[in-house]
Design an enzyme around this catalytic site. Structure first.
Site, PDB file in Angstrom:
ATOM      1  N   ARG A  50      32.363  38.518  28.755  1.00 48.65           N
ATOM      2  CA  ARG A  50      33.277  39.628  29.031  1.00 48.65           C
ATOM      3  C   ARG A  50      32.632  40.899  28.511  1.00 48.65           C
ATOM      4  O   ARG A  50      32.183  40.956  27.362  1.00 48.65           O
ATOM      5  CB  ARG A  50      34.598  39.341  28.308  1.00 48.65           C
ATOM      6  CG  ARG A  50      35.660  40.398  28.406  1.00 48.65           C
ATOM      7  CD  ARG A  50      36.230  40.465  29.811  1.00 48.65           C
ATOM      8  NE  ARG A  50      37.449  41.269  29.854  1.00 48.65           N
ATOM      9  CZ  ARG A  50      37.481  42.597  29.777  1.00 48.65           C
ATOM     10  NH1 ARG A  50      36.365  43.284  29.631  1.00 48.65           N
ATOM     11  NH2 ARG A  50      38.633  43.237  29.839  1.00 48.65           N
ATOM     12  N   GLU A  58      42.512  43.642  38.202  1.00 53.78           N
ATOM     13  CA  GLU A  58      42.494  42.204  38.500  1.00 53.78           C
ATOM     14  C   GLU A  58      42.194  41.961  39.977  1.00 53.78           C
ATOM     15  O   GLU A  58      42.557  42.760  40.844  1.00 53.78           O
ATOM     16  CB  GLU A  58      43.861  41.587  38.165  1.00 53.78           C
ATOM     17  CG  GLU A  58      44.299  41.768  36.717  1.00 53.78           C
ATOM     18  CD  GLU A  58      43.401  41.041  35.736  1.00 53.78           C
ATOM     19  OE1 GLU A  58      42.819  40.007  36.121  1.00 53.78           O
ATOM     20  OE2 GLU A  58      43.261  41.522  34.607  1.00 53.78           O
ATOM     21  N   ARG A  97      34.732  33.159  25.041  1.00 52.13           N
ATOM     22  CA  ARG A  97      33.812  33.918  25.889  1.00 52.13           C
ATOM     23  C   ARG A  97      32.929  34.819  25.033  1.00 52.13           C
ATOM     24  O   ARG A  97      33.407  35.415  24.059  1.00 52.13           O
ATOM     25  CB  ARG A  97      34.583  34.810  26.875  1.00 52.13           C
ATOM     26  CG  ARG A  97      35.396  34.050  27.879  1.00 52.13           C
ATOM     27  CD  ARG A  97      36.101  35.001  28.823  1.00 52.13           C
ATOM     28  NE  ARG A  97      36.982  35.941  28.123  1.00 52.13           N
ATOM     29  CZ  ARG A  97      37.820  36.768  28.740  1.00 52.13           C
ATOM     30  NH1 ARG A  97      37.874  36.784  30.056  1.00 52.13           N
ATOM     31  NH2 ARG A  97      38.598  37.581  28.051  1.00 52.13           N
TER      32      ARG A  97
END
Ligand code: ZN
Length: 218
Positions: A50, A58, A97
Site C-alpha cells: 500500500r 475505490e 501489507r
C-alpha cells in the site's frame, strides 16, 4: 477486501523489515488499484504493498469517480517496472501489507522537493490529482511535501479535484484527528466539544489541512 491465506499474514517480529534501510529494488507484478500494488521482493517473494500518504478512489462496484482512472494511471506507470521501495517508521499495516514509497529511479542525494516531484510515484498521484492525501502516523516522512502537492492539484482542478461534488450545507471537523465529516456521519457525533469545528465548505476544510473521513467521504 483482505483475504486471509497461509503465509500471507503479518510476519513474525524477527522477520520484519528494519526501518531506515535504503530503498530496495522491487518489480511491480501488478496493480490492484491506484494505491495498492503487488511487488516481487529481491528474494522473489510477492508482497501486497500500500502506497504511503495517498488514497485513491475505490474501484469496487460501483467504482467511485476517478477510481478506474487512478488504477489505469498506476498500471500504466508501474506494471512490469523495477522501482525502488522505501519504507517509513511502520513497515506494515494491520493487514500485513507492506507500506511504502515507490521511487521510479533509485533516489540519491538530498531527498527534497525537486526529487520528490520528479521521481516519487506517491507524489505523482497527488500532483496529478488521482489521489487524496491520507496521513497516517507514524509514516509521515514526506507528509509536509504531500500536503503542498495536494494543494497544488486542488487549486488547479487536476484530476478528481475537477469533478463536481454535491456540497453539504456544512461539514464538521475534528481538530484532534484533523479529519472532517459530513454532518450526519456517526463519527461527527462523537467529536468532543472542544475539538469540534465547523466548515461551511469542503474547500475551507482542505485549506486548513483537514483530510476527509474515510467512512463518510465528504
Ligand atoms: Zn465521517
Amino acid at each position: 477486501m483482505f483475504l486471509a491465506c497461509s503465509g500471507c499474514g503479518p510476519p513474525s517480529p524477527e522477520k520484519r523489515e528494519q526501518p531506515g534501510e535504503g530503498p530496495v529494488a522491487v518489480r511491480v507484478v501488478r496493480v490492484v488499484d491506484g494505491d495498492t500494488v503487488v511487488v516481487a521482493m529481491p528474494g522473489g517473494a510477492e508482497e501486497r504493498l500500500r502506497l504511503i500518504g495517498v488514497d485513491t478512489p475505490e474501484i469496487s462496484e460501483p467504482p467511485e469517480p476517478f477510481g478506474l482512472e487512478a488504477a489505469a494511471y498506476s498500471a500504466e506507470r508501474l506494471e512490469g517496472r523495477v522501482v525502488f521501495l522505501e519504507t517509513d517508521v511502520a513497515p506494515r499495516d494491520r493487514y500485513g501489507r507492506l507500506l511504502g514509497y515507490l521511487w521510479l529511479e533509485s533516489p540519491s542525494g538530498h531527498l527534497g522537493e525537486a526529487q520528490l516531484r520528479r521521481n516519487l510515484f506517491n507524489a505523482h498521484l497527488l500532483l496529478d490529482g488521482y489521489a487524496q492525501l491520507m496521513t497516517v502516523p507514524p509514516n509521515v516522512k514526506y507528509a509536509d511535501y504531500f500536503r503542498e502537492f495536494q494543494r497544488e492539484a486542488r487549486e488547479n482542478g487536476r484530476g478528481l479535484w475537477g469533478a463536481a461534488v454535491d456540497e453539504e450545507d456544512f461539514y464538521v471537523g475534528n481538530s484532534g484527528t484533523r479529519r472532517f465529516h459530513r454532518p450526519d456521519c456517526p463519527s461527527a457525533g462523537q467529536i468532543a466539544p472542544q475539538n469540534r469545528t465547523r466548515f461551511e465548505t469542503r474547500t475551507d476544510a482542505f485549506e486548513l489541512g483537514y483530510e476527509p473521513c474515510r467512512t463518510c467521504k465528504p
